[in-house]
Structures are given as structure tokens and as C-alpha cells.
Design a protein around this motif. Structure first.
Motif, short mmCIF file in Angstrom:
data_model
loop_
_atom_site.label_atom_id
_atom_site.label_comp_id
_atom_site.label_asym_id
_atom_site.label_seq_id
_atom_site.Cartn_x
_atom_site.Cartn_y
_atom_site.Cartn_z
N UNK A 81 0.83 -1.21 0.00
CA UNK A 81 0.00 0.00 0.00
C UNK A 81 0.87 1.26 0.00
N UNK A 82 1.97 1.23 0.74
CA UNK A 82 2.88 2.37 0.76
C UNK A 82 3.46 2.62 -0.64
N UNK A 83 3.77 1.53 -1.34
CA UNK A 83 4.26 1.66 -2.71
C UNK A 83 3.17 2.23 -3.62
N UNK A 84 1.94 1.72 -3.48
CA UNK A 84 0.82 2.23 -4.26
C UNK A 84 0.59 3.72 -4.01
N UNK A 85 0.80 4.13 -2.77
CA UNK A 85 0.60 5.53 -2.42
C UNK A 85 1.70 6.44 -2.96
N UNK A 86 2.77 5.85 -3.44
CA UNK A 86 3.86 6.65 -3.99
C UNK A 86 4.76 7.28 -2.95
N UNK A 87 4.82 6.66 -1.76
CA UNK A 87 5.69 7.20 -0.72
C UNK A 87 7.14 6.87 -1.03
N UNK A 88 8.03 7.82 -0.80
CA UNK A 88 9.46 7.64 -0.99
C UNK A 88 10.09 7.40 0.39
N UNK A 89 10.55 6.18 0.68
CA UNK A 89 11.09 5.86 2.01
C UNK A 89 12.29 6.71 2.41
N UNK A 90 12.93 7.37 1.45
CA UNK A 90 14.10 8.18 1.78
C UNK A 90 13.74 9.60 2.19
N UNK A 91 12.49 10.02 1.95
CA UNK A 91 12.08 11.37 2.33
C UNK A 91 11.76 11.46 3.82
N UNK A 92 11.96 12.62 4.43
CA UNK A 92 11.55 12.79 5.83
C UNK A 92 10.07 12.49 5.99
N UNK A 93 9.76 11.63 6.96
CA UNK A 93 8.40 11.13 7.12
C UNK A 93 7.95 11.25 8.57
N UNK A 94 6.74 11.76 8.77
CA UNK A 94 6.14 11.84 10.10
C UNK A 94 5.04 10.79 10.16
N UNK A 95 5.20 9.81 11.04
CA UNK A 95 4.26 8.69 11.14
C UNK A 95 3.40 8.89 12.38
N UNK A 96 2.09 8.92 12.19
CA UNK A 96 1.15 9.17 13.28
C UNK A 96 0.45 7.88 13.66
#
Length: 314
Positions: free
Chosen positions: A168-183
Motif C-alpha cells: 500500500x505504501x508503494x501504491x501511495x507513492x511514498x518515498x522511504x528516503x524522504x523525511x516522514x512523520x508517522x502518526x
């Protein structure tokens, strides 16, 4: 675990949370022009519940704003792309609020059970007040429980299914190398310990520069806290009484304390000591050296800092 009853319990707390947030908004604790769209039957909560929800909201927004204001070496533009991942997002309206404030990140992804995302997708599609904040060209599917636009994604997933979560993260187009805030607000408490550990392990391995924000009935020395110690570079936890007293601005406390008559101090202290905000950090890009509670004011009492290098092996 009964999967069906678990889902129903989580959905019930989602509806309850939205009603409590609306109660806060109506009494003037905070501003949210969207939460009323997600509440069928408005209710008036007691002052102690309103104050507790305000403290929770204020803690998240202050830490989230710190994250969004962080800049790195991003070239001439000086603007670093960031993304937010909300686990068990429910009917949360933070994305719409950030849009109004001009603070929305490059990508905002919300995940929840399909039963929840389908309802939220329906509301977004049928309410122009919400739809216009997403995109005129957004793809919305009520049946699939999906909203797909350039900068906002709403997708269904059972968080206990880690392979599916990764897909799902791949489908969403998230880039794992970008700064990410996980809630993760009141999400992991509904999962078994193995599932909670798997989610923490997955996030720590997937996102190299990230803040994991947790609001929960939890303590840093339990199974989840120990997993953060093992998997993440730095973790900090304060109970909500300390967050309210030492992290929320004094002028904001004075403002909301005048909103309603309040004499439940003993109960307030007991309740707030049984909730906490914890955040854990991976910092491959070296962005978050000043992040957190201690960045708030001149000199704060030392928080409970969980550091793998100084902790005894679990």
C-alpha cells in the motif's frame, strides 16, 4: 483475536473521537472547520474530556509543526519535500487543516480498515468543502475505500498485514528516503503485541529519516517501548500531565482553562498520567537534532529518554 469484533471496536472509538473533537471545537478549545462533517450526533463532553482532547491535539500539532518547519540542504529552493503517514487515521481532519494553513506536506497518506476508508471516501466525494481541498482531478472510489490525488492518498489496509502494508505504501507513492512523520494515535493498543512490534520494526526499517508519533495508554518500559529501544535511534516519552504542564504554551493553557468551570483536578491528574506521547526517531539525513519536547522552551525538566546506547539490554 476476533477480527470482526476488533474492527467494530476500532470503528466505534473513531466515531467517539470525532464527537469529542467536535465538542472541543464548539467550546473554543481549538479550531477545526471540518470535523463537524464527520459527526452525525454532536454531543457535549465534560470539561475533563475536552481538556484531555485539547492536550492531545496540541501535542501532536506542536510536534508536527516542528517536523514541517525543519529544513535541510535541499538546494537553491531551500524547501525539503516531506510526507506524513497516518496509521489508523479514521476521520481525522489534519490534512484539511494543514491545507488551510498553507502547511500541507508534499504527500499525506491515510490508512485504515476498508469499512472506515469507504465512509471517509464517500464523505469526501459528496462534500465539496472536503473534495475541493483534495483536488478536482482526484480519483475517488467509495466501493474500494480509496482516494487518490497527487498530494493526498486514502487507502484501506489491515495494519496487521505487513506485506500488504508495504504494498500500500508503494501504491501511495511514498518515498522511504524522504523525511516522514508517522502518526499512530490510539491505534496500537487495539493490536496484539506481536502485531505492534511488527509495525514498529517495519517502519524503522522502511523509513530512514522519520518521526514515529504515538499517543497511547502505554508506558515506555512495556513491550512496545522496548521495541522502540531496539529498533530506533532515539525515543522519548512524556505522560500527558507533563505534556500539558511543560509542553503546551502557558498562554494556551490560560486561554482554555477559562473556557469551562473545572474542579476535577485529582481525576485530571490521574487520567493524564495514564496516557502518554512518545516519539521515536530515525535520522539518516541529520535533520532532527533539535526536534522534540526540549526544543520547546529555554530549560525544561529532563524527559524520560530511551537511548539504546545507555539502556540495559532487554
Amino acid at each position: 483475536m476476533d477480527s470482526r469484533s476488533n474492527k467494530e471496536a476500532v470503528q466505534a472509538t473513531n466515531d467517539d473521537a470525532s464527537a469529542s473533537k467536535l465538542s472541543c471545537v464548539k467550546k473554543g478549545y481549538m479550531k477545526d472547520d471540518y470535523v463537524h462533517l464527520f459527526v452525525r450526533r454532536p454531543v457535549r463532553r465534560s470539561p475533563i474530556i475536552n481538556r484531555g482532547y485539547f492536550a492531545r491535539w496540541a501535542a501532536l500539532r506542536k510536534l508536527l509543526n516542528q517536523f514541517l518547519d525543519t529544513e535541510g540542504n535541499a538546494g537553491e529552493k531551500g524547501h525539503l519535500k516531506k510526507q506524513i503517514l497516518s496509521l489508523g487515521a479514521g476521520f481525522d481532519t489534519t490534512y484539511f487543516q494543514l491545507q488551510d494553513e498553507g502547511k500541507a506536506p508534499y504527500l499525506y497518506v491515510e490508512l485504515d480498515f476498508k469499512e472506515v476508508t469507504s465512509k471517509k471516501a464517500t464523505l469526501i466525494e459528496t462534500c465539496s468543502h472536503l473534495r475541493d481541498k483534495i483536488s478536482a482531478t482526484a480519483s475517488i472510489s467509495r466501493e474500494s475505500g480509496e482516494v487518490l490525488s497527487d498530494h493526498y492518498k486514502l487507502l484501506p489496509v489491515d495494519l496487521r498485514d505487513i506485506p500488504k502494508l508495504a504494498d500500500v505504501i508503494t501504491l501511495a507513492g511514498m518515498d522511504p528516503s524522504l523525511p516522514t512523520f508517522i502518526i499512530a494515535e490510539c491505534v496500537l493498543i487495539y493490536l496484539d503485541p506481536d502485531s505492534s512490534r511488527s509495525i514498529v520494526r517495519w517502519t524503522s526499517k522502511t523509513f530512514s529519516t522519520a518521526i514515529f508519533f504515538l499517543y497511547e495508554q502505554i508506558h515506555p518500559d512495556d513491550a512496545f517501548g522496548q521495541q522502540m529501544i531496539r529498533n530506533l535511534e532515539r525515543a522519548v516519552a512524556w505522560d500527558m500531565l507533563k505534556v500539558y504542564s511543560d509542553f503546551v504554551e502557558a498562554q494556551e493553557r490560560r486561554r482554555i482553562e477559562r473556557l469551562e468551570l473545572f474542579d476535577e483536578f485529582e481525576e485530571w491528574h490521574m487520567m493524564q498520567e495514564h496516557y502518554c506521547v512518545a516519539y521515536a526517531i530515525n535520522d539518516a539525513l541529520g535533520l532532527f537534532g533539535d526536534f522534540g519536547f526540549l526544543n520547546h522552551r529555554r530549560q525544561q525538566p529532563q524527559p524520560h529518554v530511551l537511548n539504546p546506547s545507555s539502556s540495559a539490554s532487554p
